[in-house]
Design a protein around this motif. Structure first.
Motif: not given
Length: 554
Positions: A337, A354, A386, A411-413
C-alpha cells in the motif's frame, strides 16, 4: 584474548518472520534484526513468551501504549538471552564454537537489532478507532527501543524522516559516554553511497553517529525494494570502498560539532563505523568476495533463512511453498500500500485471498491495524491504499484508468498479513491469510534447512544450494533491473516512479557503466567462475542495449 565474531547477520524480514530470532541465535553470537511495525503482534509475543517461561506479564496502560508494548517485549528478550548466555551450558558453548568460521577464546553474544521503516509513520494523535496516541508510529517505535534494556542497533530504512531524526537526537542512549561507548547504536540501510553521505551528514549535524551503513541491493532483496536509477550493487560498494575513509573523517568532524552543540561535551573518541552488504548473497564465494574485496565487515543473509524454521517464524504450509518456489513464483509486485515495489510469493494464501476478493467484486481489506494509513486523497481522512474504503472510492468512477484499476486490485494488507506466519507458528489464532516476501534468491534453495546447515553453507563448509545453474549475485541483480525497466511503460504504478525521461537516461548511463565495471572486476574471480560471469554479463549487455535503444526511439 582473541574475540571471534560471525561475519554474517540476519536482516529484518517482514513484520513477524524474525520477531523472536534474537532469542534463538543471539546466544550463539549471531546478530539479527526484528521489525518494530506491528506492536499488536509484539504484544502477543510478549504474552506468549511470558507464559512459556513462567513470567507474569505486566499490565499495559491502555490503547495508547505502542512504545510500552515494544519496550516490554524487548526487555523480556534481553532478559531471556542474558539468562541463556550466563548459563553457558557446555552444549551451547560447543554449538557456538562449531558454528564459527574460526575458533576464538572470547565468544561475544549476538545483539537485538531493530528496524524502523521511517516512511511508515502514521500520525496516531487523532485516530478515531484507536484513541489518542502521543507519538506517531515511527517515533513511538524508536522510543520503545531506546527505553528498553536491549543491546543492539536501531536500523533506519526506507528514506528520510527529519522529525524522527530530531526525536532520536534528544535521547542520551544514542550518545557515547566519555569512553566512546554507546548503549544503543544507529545504522542506516541505504542502496548507494550518495544516500549514505547525505543521511549520515544530516544525523551527524544532530550529534548522531552512524555506526553502520547497511548497503542493500536496490532490487535483489526481499520485501520492499528501492530501485536506484541503474546504480548496481557492485559499483555502489566500489564507491564506499574508494571513499570510506573520506566519508568517515567528514562525518566524524561534523558529528563532533553536532554532539558538542547537543550535549555540551567534546569527545576525542573515534567510534567504529561498519560497512555491511546484503541483498541476494547466496554462496560462500560471494560472501567472502564482499568481505575481502570491498572490505565489508560482514554480509546480511535474509531469504535463505526463511527455510530455517528453528530461526524464523514460518508456518509449515508456506515453508513447503518456499521450498517448491521456482522462477516466476516470486514477483516484484504492486502489493504494498506504500506504492513501493514489493517482492511477493505469488502462491501464498494472501495472494489467493486477494484474487478471491477481486473475483467476488469486493477488493481491498478492512485495514485492521492501520500502520499504512497515510493517504488523504479520499475525504481528507488518512487511509491505507489497500483498504476496501479507499479502493471502493477510487473505483467508483467507471471510467477509471484500467492501469490504475489493476494497480489498486493488486494491493494487499501486508502490514497485517506479513505477521500471520508468526501467529500460526506459535499456535496463536489468526484469521488472516499469510503474505510472504522472499527475494528472487529463493528459487535456488529447495529444502528445509537447519541452522547448522545454512551457517556451514555461508562459511563454505557445505553447499545446500540446488544443482541448477545460478548466476552470480551481481548478474542476478542486473537481470532484475532490466526486468523492471522493461515493465515501466506498461504498468502505471511503475511509470509514475520510474518512467520519466530523466530517470530513464540516468538509468541507462549508470547501468551500462556498471556493466563496464563488472567487465573489469571479472579478473578478480576464479577462472571457471570468471568465464561464466563474463558469458552472463555479455547476455545482460545485449539485452540492455536492446531495451535502451527501444526507449530512445520511443
Amino acid at each position: 584474548m582473541t574475540t571471534m565474531h560471525h561475519t554474517f547477520h540476519i536482516p529484518v524480514m517482514g513484520t513477524g518472520f524474525t520477531l523472536d530470532t534474537p532469542l534463538k541465535v543471539a546466544p550463539l553470537g549471531i546478530d539479527s534484526t526484528i521489525s518494530l511495525v506491528d506492536d499488536v503482534l509484539i504484544e502477543h509475543y510478549y504474552k506468549h513468551y511470558c507464559e512459556r517461561f513462567g513470567r507474569e506479564p505486566q499490565a499495559l496502560p491502555g490503547i495508547d501504549c505502542r512504545a510500552e508494548r515494544i519496550r516490554l517485549y524487548l526487555d523480556l528478550l534481553e532478559d531471556l538471552i542474558e539468562e541463556a548466555w550466563k548459563a553457558s551450558k557446555p552444549e551451547l558453548v560447543a554449538r557456538y564454537r562449531r558454528l564459527l568460521p574460526d575458533v576464538g577464546e572470547d565468544l561475544p553474544r549476538g545483539s537485538i537489532d531493530a528496524n524502523i521503516m521511517v516512511a511508515l509513520d502514521a500520525d496516531r494523535t487523532t485516530y478515531p478507532d484507536r484513541g489518542s496516541m502521543p507519538l506517531s508510529d515511527a517515533l513511538s517505535a524508536a522510543q520503545g527501543y531506546l527505553e528498553s534494556r536491549a543491546h543492539g542497533t536501531l536500523v533506519l530504512s526506507a528514506g528520510v524522516n527529519k522529525g524522527l531524526y530530531d526525536f532520536l537526537a534528544a535521547h542520551e542512549q544514542l550518545h557515547p559516554d566519555a569512553d566512546g561507548h554507546f548503549s544503543k547504536k544507529l545504522a542506516l540501510k541505504v542502496s548507494d553511497y550518495r544516500s549514505a553521505r547525505i543521511q549520515g551528514t544530516m544525523l551527524a549535524k544532530l550529534g548522531l553517529w552512524v555506526s553502520e551503513f547497511r548497503v542493500e541491493s536496490g532490487l535483489n532483496c526481499g520485501g520492499h525494494a528501492y530501485p536506484t536509477p541503474g546504480i548496481l550493487l557492485g559499483p555502489a560498494l566500489a564507491d564506499f570502498q574508494e571513499n570510506r575513509e573520506t566519508l568517515y573523517e567528514s562525518l566524524y568532524t561534523i558529528w563532533q560539532r553536532g554532539l558538542e552543540k547537543r550535549t555540551g561535551r567534546k569527545l576525542e573518541c573515534r567510534p567504529r563505523q561498519m560497512l555491511t552488504a546484503q541483498g541476494g548473497v547466496g554462496t560462500y564465494l560471494e560472501h567472502k568476495f564482499l568481505i575481502d574485496h570491498y572490505g565489508c565487515d560482514r554480509t546480511g543473509w535474509g531469504t535463505p533463512f526463511l527455510l530455517v524454521p528453528e530461526v524464523v517464524n514460518i508456518d509449515q504450509h508456506h515453508l513447503k511453498l518456499l521450498c517448491e518456489a521456482k522462477e516466476g513464483d516470486t514477483m516484484l509486485s504492486a502489493a504494498s500500500p506504500l506504492g513501493i515495489p514489493f517482492w511477493t510469493l505469488m502462491t501464498s494464501t494472501s495472494e489467493q485471498a486477494r484474487l478471491k476478493r477481486n473475483q467476488a467484486g469486493k477488493p481491498g481489506t478492512t485495514c485492521p491495524k492501520g500502520y499504512a494509513r497515510l493517504n488523504t486523497e479520499v475525504g481528507g481522512l488518512p487511509l491505507c491504499t489497500a483498504s476496501r474504503q479507499f479502493i471502493k472510492a477510487k473505483l467508483k468512477d467507471d471510467s477509471v484508468d484500467p492501469q490504475l484499476r489493476d494497480e489498486l486490485l493488486a494491493r494487499s494488507c501486508i502490514c497485517h498479513e506479513l505477521g500471520t506466519s508468526a501467529y500460526v507458528s506459535k499456535g496463536l489464532p489468526s484469521p488472516s491469510p499469510a503474505a510472504v516476501c522472499p527475494g528472487p534468491n529463493i528459487k535456488y534453495f529447495s529444502r528445509q534447512l537447519s541452522l547448522e546447515e545454512l551457517v556451514d553453507h555461508i562459511y563454505g563448509r557445505l553447499s545446500v544450494m540446488d544443482d541448477k545453474k545460478r548466476p552470480h549475485m551481481f548478474i542476478e541483480e542486473a537481470r532484475q533491473y532490466l526486468g523492471l525497466f522493461a515493465r515501466v511503460d506498461s504498468e502505471l504504478w511503475l511509470k509514475e516512479q520510474f518512467g520519466t525521461v530523466r530517470f530513464k537516461e540516468a538509468f541507462a548511463t549508470n547501468f551500462l557503466a556498471g556493466l563496464s565495471y563488472y567487465q573489469q572486476l571479472a579478473g578478480q574471480f576464479l577462472e571457471q567462475a570468471r568465464q561464466n560471469f563474463l558469458d552472463d554479463l555479455e547476455a545482460v549487455k545485449v539485452r540492455a542495449e536492446q531495451l535502451f535503444s527501444l526507449t530512445a526511439e520511443a
